[in-house]
Design a protein around this motif. Structure first.
Motif, mmCIF file in Angstrom:
data_model
loop_
_atom_site.group_PDB
_atom_site.id
_atom_site.type_symbol
_atom_site.label_atom_id
_atom_site.label_comp_id
_atom_site.label_asym_id
_atom_site.label_seq_id
_atom_site.Cartn_x
_atom_site.Cartn_y
_atom_site.Cartn_z
ATOM 1 N N THR A 81 0.866 -1.181 0.000
ATOM 2 C CA THR A 81 0.000 0.000 0.000
ATOM 3 C C THR A 81 0.901 1.229 0.000
ATOM 4 O O THR A 81 2.071 1.157 0.379
ATOM 5 C CB THR A 81 -0.963 0.043 1.204
ATOM 6 N N ASN A 101 -3.813 5.010 -1.105
ATOM 7 C CA ASN A 101 -4.260 4.389 0.138
ATOM 8 C C ASN A 101 -3.078 3.869 0.946
ATOM 9 O O ASN A 101 -2.299 3.054 0.470
ATOM 10 C CB ASN A 101 -5.205 3.230 -0.186
ATOM 11 N N ALA A 118 -2.373 1.766 4.256
ATOM 12 C CA ALA A 118 -3.045 0.906 5.233
ATOM 13 C C ALA A 118 -2.085 0.536 6.365
ATOM 14 O O ALA A 118 -0.929 0.176 6.125
ATOM 15 C CB ALA A 118 -3.570 -0.351 4.556
ATOM 16 N N GLY A 157 -9.750 -2.909 2.347
ATOM 17 C CA GLY A 157 -9.136 -1.662 2.803
ATOM 18 C C GLY A 157 -7.677 -1.522 2.426
ATOM 19 O O GLY A 157 -7.072 -0.486 2.671
ATOM 20 N N THR A 158 -7.103 -2.549 1.826
ATOM 21 C CA THR A 158 -5.696 -2.467 1.417
ATOM 22 C C THR A 158 -5.545 -2.258 -0.091
ATOM 23 O O THR A 158 -4.432 -2.221 -0.593
ATOM 24 C CB THR A 158 -4.915 -3.738 1.833
ATOM 25 N N THR A 197 -6.130 3.867 5.970
ATOM 26 C CA THR A 197 -7.017 2.803 6.397
ATOM 27 C C THR A 197 -6.340 2.124 7.575
ATOM 28 O O THR A 197 -5.221 1.623 7.447
ATOM 29 C CB THR A 197 -7.272 1.785 5.270
ATOM 30 N N CYS A 255 -12.109 -1.364 11.151
ATOM 31 C CA CYS A 255 -11.499 -0.716 9.989
ATOM 32 C C CYS A 255 -11.921 0.746 9.991
ATOM 33 O O CYS A 255 -13.105 1.062 9.863
ATOM 34 C CB CYS A 255 -11.962 -1.409 8.706
ATOM 35 N N THR A 295 -11.505 4.356 8.110
ATOM 36 C CA THR A 295 -11.089 5.001 6.868
ATOM 37 C C THR A 295 -11.112 6.500 7.064
ATOM 38 O O THR A 295 -12.090 7.057 7.572
ATOM 39 C CB THR A 295 -12.039 4.620 5.708
#
Length: 117
Positions: free
Chosen positions: A29, A35, A37, A87-88, A97, A111, A113
Protein backbone atom coordinates in the motif's frame (compact mmCIF):
# COMPACT_ATOMS: atom_id res chain seq x y z
CA UNK A 1 -1.29 11.50 15.52
CA UNK A 2 -4.94 11.00 16.42
CA UNK A 3 -5.89 13.72 18.94
CA UNK A 4 -9.40 12.35 19.60
CA UNK A 5 -7.90 9.27 21.30
CA UNK A 6 -4.66 10.88 22.53
CA UNK A 7 -2.47 8.81 20.20
CA UNK A 8 0.90 9.83 18.79
CA UNK A 9 3.04 6.89 17.63
CA UNK A 10 5.49 5.75 14.97
CA UNK A 11 4.55 3.23 12.29
CA UNK A 12 6.96 0.60 10.99
CA UNK A 13 7.13 -1.27 7.69
CA UNK A 14 5.47 -4.69 7.56
CA UNK A 15 2.71 -6.65 9.25
CA UNK A 16 4.57 -9.62 10.73
CA UNK A 17 3.97 -10.36 14.43
CA UNK A 18 6.96 -8.44 15.80
CA UNK A 19 6.22 -5.38 13.67
CA UNK A 20 2.54 -5.41 14.63
CA UNK A 21 3.63 -5.14 18.26
CA UNK A 22 4.69 -1.61 17.25
CA UNK A 23 2.10 -0.83 14.47
CA UNK A 24 2.80 -1.84 10.91
CA UNK A 25 2.33 -0.49 7.42
CA UNK A 26 0.91 -2.99 4.91
CA UNK A 27 3.55 -3.59 2.26
CA UNK A 28 2.07 -2.97 -1.15
CA UNK A 29 0.00 0.00 0.00
CA UNK A 30 1.12 3.56 -0.53
CA UNK A 31 3.13 5.43 2.06
CA UNK A 32 1.93 8.82 0.78
CA UNK A 33 -0.29 9.16 -2.32
CA UNK A 34 -3.28 6.85 -2.59
CA UNK A 35 -4.26 4.39 0.14
CA UNK A 36 -1.94 3.87 3.09
CA UNK A 37 -3.04 0.91 5.23
CA UNK A 38 -1.80 0.40 8.81
CA UNK A 39 -2.49 -2.25 11.45
CA UNK A 40 -1.83 -2.36 15.17
CA UNK A 41 -2.74 -4.17 18.36
CA UNK A 42 -5.46 -3.04 20.75
CA UNK A 43 -4.50 -4.87 23.94
CA UNK A 44 -1.50 -6.16 25.81
CA UNK A 45 1.70 -4.20 26.22
CA UNK A 46 1.16 -2.26 22.97
CA UNK A 47 -2.53 -1.42 22.90
CA UNK A 48 -2.11 1.77 20.87
CA UNK A 49 -5.16 1.02 18.72
CA UNK A 50 -7.36 0.10 21.69
CA UNK A 51 -9.63 3.12 21.22
CA UNK A 52 -9.65 3.12 17.43
CA UNK A 53 -13.28 1.96 17.33
CA UNK A 54 -14.36 5.05 19.30
CA UNK A 55 -13.35 7.45 16.54
CA UNK A 56 -16.18 9.38 14.94
CA UNK A 57 -16.78 10.90 11.52
CA UNK A 58 -14.92 14.18 11.33
CA UNK A 59 -12.13 13.26 13.77
CA UNK A 60 -8.71 14.11 12.37
CA UNK A 61 -5.57 12.06 11.86
CA UNK A 62 -2.22 13.68 11.05
CA UNK A 63 0.24 11.55 9.07
CA UNK A 64 3.87 12.69 8.93
CA UNK A 65 6.50 11.05 6.74
CA UNK A 66 9.74 12.17 5.09
CA UNK A 67 7.49 13.31 2.23
CA UNK A 68 5.59 15.80 4.41
CA UNK A 69 2.58 16.10 6.71
CA UNK A 70 -1.01 15.52 5.66
CA UNK A 71 -4.27 15.77 7.64
CA UNK A 72 -7.06 13.25 7.15
CA UNK A 73 -10.68 13.22 8.29
CA UNK A 74 -12.36 10.04 9.52
CA UNK A 75 -15.22 9.07 7.18
CA UNK A 76 -16.06 5.61 8.53
CA UNK A 77 -15.51 3.18 11.39
CA UNK A 78 -16.69 -0.32 10.51
CA UNK A 79 -16.50 -3.82 11.92
CA UNK A 80 -15.38 -6.06 9.04
CA UNK A 81 -14.61 -9.76 8.73
CA UNK A 82 -10.99 -10.76 9.32
CA UNK A 83 -10.83 -11.92 5.70
CA UNK A 84 -11.98 -8.54 4.31
CA UNK A 85 -8.84 -6.99 2.84
CA UNK A 86 -10.64 -4.44 0.68
CA UNK A 87 -9.14 -1.66 2.80
CA UNK A 88 -5.70 -2.47 1.42
CA UNK A 89 -6.58 -1.90 -2.25
CA UNK A 90 -5.21 1.05 -4.20
CA UNK A 91 -7.31 4.21 -4.40
CA UNK A 92 -7.16 7.35 -6.50
CA UNK A 93 -7.78 9.57 -3.46
CA UNK A 94 -5.37 10.00 -0.56
CA UNK A 95 -6.55 8.00 2.46
CA UNK A 96 -5.47 6.16 5.56
CA UNK A 97 -7.02 2.80 6.40
CA UNK A 98 -6.40 1.61 9.96
CA UNK A 99 -7.03 -1.95 11.18
CA UNK A 100 -7.13 -3.54 14.61
CA UNK A 101 -8.78 -6.61 16.13
CA UNK A 102 -12.23 -6.54 17.69
CA UNK A 103 -11.82 -7.64 21.29
CA UNK A 104 -13.09 -11.16 21.95
CA UNK A 105 -14.25 -11.57 18.33
CA UNK A 106 -11.43 -13.28 16.42
CA UNK A 107 -13.34 -13.28 13.14
CA UNK A 108 -13.61 -9.45 13.00
CA UNK A 109 -11.47 -6.33 12.69
CA UNK A 110 -12.18 -2.64 13.19
CA UNK A 111 -11.50 -0.72 9.99
CA UNK A 112 -11.19 3.06 10.14
CA UNK A 113 -11.09 5.00 6.87
CA UNK A 114 -9.91 8.60 6.76
CA UNK A 115 -9.55 10.76 3.65
CA UNK A 116 -7.21 13.70 3.08
CA UNK A 117 -8.74 17.08 3.80
Amino acid sequence: RIPAIGLSVRVYEGTDSSTLMKRGHFKGTSIWDGNCAIAGHNRGVRDDFGDLHTLERGDTITWTTKLGTRTYEVVSVQKVKETDTSGTTSTSDNRLTLYTCVKNQRAYRWCVTAVAK
